[in-house]
Scaffold this active site. Structure first.
Site, PDB file in Angstrom:
ATOM      1  N   TYR A  51       0.820  -1.210   0.000  1.00 29.78           N
ATOM      2  CA  TYR A  51       0.000   0.000   0.000  1.00 29.78           C
ATOM      3  C   TYR A  51       0.859   1.269   0.000  1.00 29.78           C
ATOM      4  O   TYR A  51       0.397   2.329  -0.426  1.00 29.78           O
ATOM      5  CB  TYR A  51      -0.914   0.063   1.225  1.00 29.78           C
ATOM      6  CG  TYR A  51      -1.968  -0.992   1.335  1.00 29.78           C
ATOM      7  CD1 TYR A  51      -2.214  -1.912   0.315  1.00 29.78           C
ATOM      8  CD2 TYR A  51      -2.742  -1.085   2.492  1.00 29.78           C
ATOM      9  CE1 TYR A  51      -3.185  -2.883   0.448  1.00 29.78           C
ATOM     10  CE2 TYR A  51      -3.724  -2.053   2.625  1.00 29.78           C
ATOM     11  CZ  TYR A  51      -3.935  -2.955   1.611  1.00 29.78           C
ATOM     12  OH  TYR A  51      -4.895  -3.925   1.760  1.00 29.78           O
TER      13      TYR A  51
ATOM     14  N   HIS B 217       0.131 -11.494   2.352  1.00 28.15           N
ATOM     15  CA  HIS B 217      -0.902 -10.759   1.622  1.00 28.15           C
ATOM     16  C   HIS B 217      -1.611 -11.637   0.588  1.00 28.15           C
ATOM     17  O   HIS B 217      -2.841 -11.633   0.491  1.00 28.15           O
ATOM     18  CB  HIS B 217      -0.292  -9.532   0.948  1.00 28.15           C
ATOM     19  CG  HIS B 217      -1.268  -8.445   0.668  1.00 28.15           C
ATOM     20  ND1 HIS B 217      -0.899  -7.135   0.508  1.00 28.15           N
ATOM     21  CD2 HIS B 217      -2.618  -8.457   0.520  1.00 28.15           C
ATOM     22  CE1 HIS B 217      -1.979  -6.396   0.277  1.00 28.15           C
ATOM     23  NE2 HIS B 217      -3.029  -7.181   0.271  1.00 28.15           N
TER      24      HIS B 217
END
Length: 268
Positions: free
Chosen positions: A41, A99
Site C-alpha cells: 500500500y 498478503h
C-alpha cells in the site's frame, strides 16, 4: 492491548502523504483502534506518523500489516518485516499477514509459511495470519505451523460474495475472518434490501452491511479518508440486526467477486 483483532478497523489503501496521515489521525480521534496497512500500500509510514501524532499509548492501537507477494522468498521475507517495523516506527507489529499466496507455488509454500512463524517466534509479530488463503491453503499452513497459530484470514466478504464455506471453515478453526471491501466499493448504498433495513433502524445501508458482518464474527476494515464516512462506519458498531434481517441479507449472496486478479488462487 487488544489480545485479538478488533472487529472494526480502518483500511489504509490509498492513504498516502500528508493527506493520508491526516485521515488516519482523524480515524484515531474518532475512536478507531485497529489500523490495517500493507507493504504494497505504501501507507506504513503514514500509519506510523499518525500513531505518533495521536499521543495514544502504543498498547491501545492494534496494527496489522501484510508481507507483499513480491517479498515471499527466503531472502526477502524477514528483512521486509524489519523494513515494515522501521516504516511504522514500532518495535513489534500486532498482526502480520501473508498478503497473497505465491502464484503456482513459484516461491515454495512451506518456505514463506515457515518464515511467517519465524517472525512471530522472533517477537517481530505478536500475532500472525494470512490473506486471500483458500481452505486448502489454510489446511497446508496448519500442517506446517501447527493448530491455533493463524489469527485471521483476510478475504473479500460483502453481501454479494459471502464466502460462507470459507468463513465457516475459518471459524471452526478459531481463525477470525476479516472482510476487505466490505461495502462492495459503494454498491451497498444502492441496494433496496439494505436500504429498507437501514430505514427501519434509522441508519445508513453501509452501516447495515458492516453490522451484518460483525454480527457474524467477521472483522471489517472499510477504507475512507472522509471524516463523515469514517465516523458513520465506526458507528455501525451500535447497530444490531434481527435474525430476520440477517436472513434477508444472506439471501443477497450471488458469488459476485470484486477483487479477482488473474494470478489469484482457485477460490473456494
Amino acid at each position: 492491548m487488544p489480545k485479538t483483532i478488533p472487529m472494526m478497523g480502518l483500511g489504509t489503501y490509498g492513504r498516502l502523504g500528508e493527506e493520508g496521515t491526516r485521515a488516519i489521525a482523524t480515524a484515531l480521534e474518532i475512536g478507531y483502534r485497529h489500523i490495517d496497512t500493507a507493504q504494497s500500500y505504501g501507507s506504513e509510514p503514514m500509519v506510523g506518523a499518525a500513531l505518533r501524532q495521536s499521543g495514544l499509548p502504543r498498547e491501545e492501537v492494534f496494527v496489522t500489516t501484510k508481507v507483499a507477494q513480491t517479498k515471499l522468498d527466503p531472502a526477502q521475507f524477514v528483512p521486509s518485516v524489519d523494513e515494515s517495523l522501521d516504516a511504522l516506527g514500532l518495535e513489534q507489529i500486532d498482526l502480520v499477514l501473508i498478503h497473497w499466496p505465491s502464484p503456482g507455488d513459484a516461491v515454495p509454500f512451506e518456505s514463506y509459511v515457515e518464515d511467517l512463524g519465524k517472525i512471530q517466534d522472533q517477537g517481530k509479530a505478536r500475532l500472525i495470519g494470512v490473506s486471500n488463503f483458500t481452505i486448502a491453503h489454510l489446511q497446508r499452513a496448519e500442517e506446517i505451523l501447527g493448530p491455533s497459530r493463524l489469527h485471521t484470514n483476510q478475504v473479500e466478504i460483502q453481501p454479494w460474495l459471502q464466502n460462507r464455506k470459507l468463513v465457516d471453515f475459518c471459524q471452526s478453526r478459531g481463525i477470525t475472518p476479516t472482510a476487505y471491501v466490505p461495502l462492495a466499493k459503494g454498491k451497498v448504498a444502492d441496494d433496496p434490501t439494505l436500504g429498507e433495513i437501514a430505514a427501519a433502524h434509522g441508519c445508513e445501508a453501509s452501516q447495515v452491511a458492516l453490522a451484518w458482518l460483525m454480527q457474524r464474527g467477521i472483522a471489517v476494515i472499510p477504507a475512507s479518508s472522509n471524516e463523515g464516512r469514517m465516523r458513520s462506519n465506526f458507528e455501525a458498531q451500535e447497530v444490531t440486526l434481527t435474525e430476520a434481517e440477517m436472513d434477508r441479507i444472506a439471501a443477497l449472496d450471488a458469488g459476485d467477486r470484486i477483487i479477482a486478479p488473474a494470478d489469484g488462487p482457485d477460490w473456494d
